[in-house]
Design an enzyme around this catalytic site. Structure first.
Site, PDB file in Angstrom:
ATOM      1  CG  HIS A  17      -1.860  -1.069   1.405  1.00  0.00           C
ATOM      2  ND1 HIS A  17      -1.969  -1.800   2.564  1.00  0.00           N
ATOM      3  CD2 HIS A  17      -2.793  -1.581   0.558  1.00  0.00           C
ATOM      4  CE1 HIS A  17      -2.930  -2.702   2.439  1.00  0.00           C
ATOM      5  NE2 HIS A  17      -3.430  -2.604   1.218  1.00  0.00           N
ATOM      6  CE  LYS A  41     -10.493  -8.066   2.293  1.00  0.00           C
ATOM      7  NZ  LYS A  41      -9.396  -7.108   2.161  1.00  0.00           N
ATOM      8  NE  ARG A  91      -2.744  -7.941  -3.743  1.00  0.00           N
ATOM      9  CZ  ARG A  91      -3.519  -8.217  -2.704  1.00  0.00           C
ATOM     10  NH1 ARG A  91      -2.999  -8.263  -1.506  1.00  0.00           N
ATOM     11  NH2 ARG A  91      -4.801  -8.458  -2.858  1.00  0.00           N
ATOM     12  CB  SER A 128      -4.250  -6.637   5.104  1.00  0.00           C
ATOM     13  OG  SER A 128      -3.807  -5.438   4.534  1.00  0.00           O
TER      14      SER A 128
HETATM   15  O1  PNS Z   1      -8.607  -3.457   0.705  1.00  0.00           O
HETATM   16  P1  PNS Z   1      -9.869  -4.044   0.133  1.00  0.00           P
HETATM   17  O2  PNS Z   1     -10.592  -4.906   1.150  1.00  0.00           O
HETATM   18  O3  PNS Z   1      -9.641  -4.770  -1.169  1.00  0.00           O
HETATM   19  O4  PNS Z   1     -10.827  -2.799  -0.183  1.00  0.00           O
HETATM   20  C1  PNS Z   1     -12.149  -3.009  -0.643  1.00  0.00           C
HETATM   21  C2  PNS Z   1     -12.978  -1.744  -0.437  1.00  0.00           C
HETATM   22  C3  PNS Z   1     -12.989  -1.347   1.047  1.00  0.00           C
HETATM   23  C4  PNS Z   1     -12.394  -0.618  -1.257  1.00  0.00           C
HETATM   24  C5  PNS Z   1     -14.417  -2.083  -0.934  1.00  0.00           C
HETATM   25  O5  PNS Z   1     -14.941  -3.155  -0.186  1.00  0.00           O
HETATM   26  C6  PNS Z   1     -15.344  -0.890  -0.835  1.00  0.00           C
HETATM   27  O6  PNS Z   1     -15.359  -0.067  -1.725  1.00  0.00           O
HETATM   28  N1  PNS Z   1     -16.093  -0.792   0.295  1.00  0.00           N
HETATM   29  C7  PNS Z   1     -17.016   0.286   0.528  1.00  0.00           C
HETATM   30  C8  PNS Z   1     -18.468  -0.152   0.212  1.00  0.00           C
HETATM   31  C9  PNS Z   1     -18.736  -0.036  -1.269  1.00  0.00           C
HETATM   32  O7  PNS Z   1     -18.622   1.011  -1.863  1.00  0.00           O
HETATM   33  N2  PNS Z   1     -19.093  -1.178  -1.882  1.00  0.00           N
HETATM   34  C10 PNS Z   1     -19.390  -1.260  -3.301  1.00  0.00           C
HETATM   35  C11 PNS Z   1     -18.115  -1.635  -4.068  1.00  0.00           C
HETATM   36  S1  PNS Z   1     -18.461  -1.837  -5.789  1.00  0.00           S
END
Ligand code: PNS
Length: 159
Positions: A17, A41, A91, A128
């Protein structure tokens, strides 16, 4: 002036990150790094406040980077902070499918475009979830995380 939003779970932030933010800070005028909830998650190790505090400490050296946290849709945050683009790191090919789907969903519901940046191959294994697992079981992750995260993991999992 181009402002980008870099969203993620950051539970916790790791050196992959950091590389992404340093790259973005060189490419764009301002980078907003945001800790969000990933509904797919399970239980988080650190709560949003802790994750944001670690983001703050990890990016204190970059003057055009600010951090925030948000419990809602990433596209709503993008609108709130007036981001021109969302940025995401890739990645490996395995990241691409889900990231493309999220980018297309975010585009469909808001018109916000997502840009992808590749991670250096030497950091492509960093995740993570694995860092939490290795730290929890007493392994050494000190080369993979910023120092404040290393210290915080040590507090959580004193060997
Ligand atoms: O680090 P990650 O877990 O890959 O990040 C994923 C994240 C937090 C960016 C994604 O889950 C997200 O955007 N969460 C906010 C809720 C949302 O907007 N969901 C619709 C995504 S299309």
């Amino acid at each position: 002036m181009t402002r980008v939003l870099y969203p993620g779970s950051f539970d916790p932030v790791h050196n992959g990150h950091v590389e992404m933010v340093e790259t973005a800070a060189g490419l764009f005028d301002e980078v907003v790094v945001a800790a969000l909830i990933n509904p797919s998650k399970g239980d988080a190790l650190f709560d949003l406040e802790e994750r944001m505090a670690l983001l703050d400490e990890s990016f204190a050296h970059l003057s055009n980077v600010r951090t925030t946290m948000f419990d809602g849709l990433v596209v709503d945050l993008a609108g709130e902070v007036e981001a021109d683009f969302i940025i995401k790191g890739l990645r490996a090919v395995s990241d691409f499918e889900s990231e493309l789907q999220m980018a297309q969903m975010n585009m469909a519901i808001s018109g916000v475009q997502t840009l992808f940046l590749p991670t250096a191959s030497r950091r492509s294994f960093m995740a993570s979830r694995l860092i939490r697992e290795v730290a929890r079981l007493g392994g050494d992750v000190s080369q993979m995380v910023p120092d404040p995260v290393r210290a915080r993991l040590q507090d959580r999992f004193p060997g």
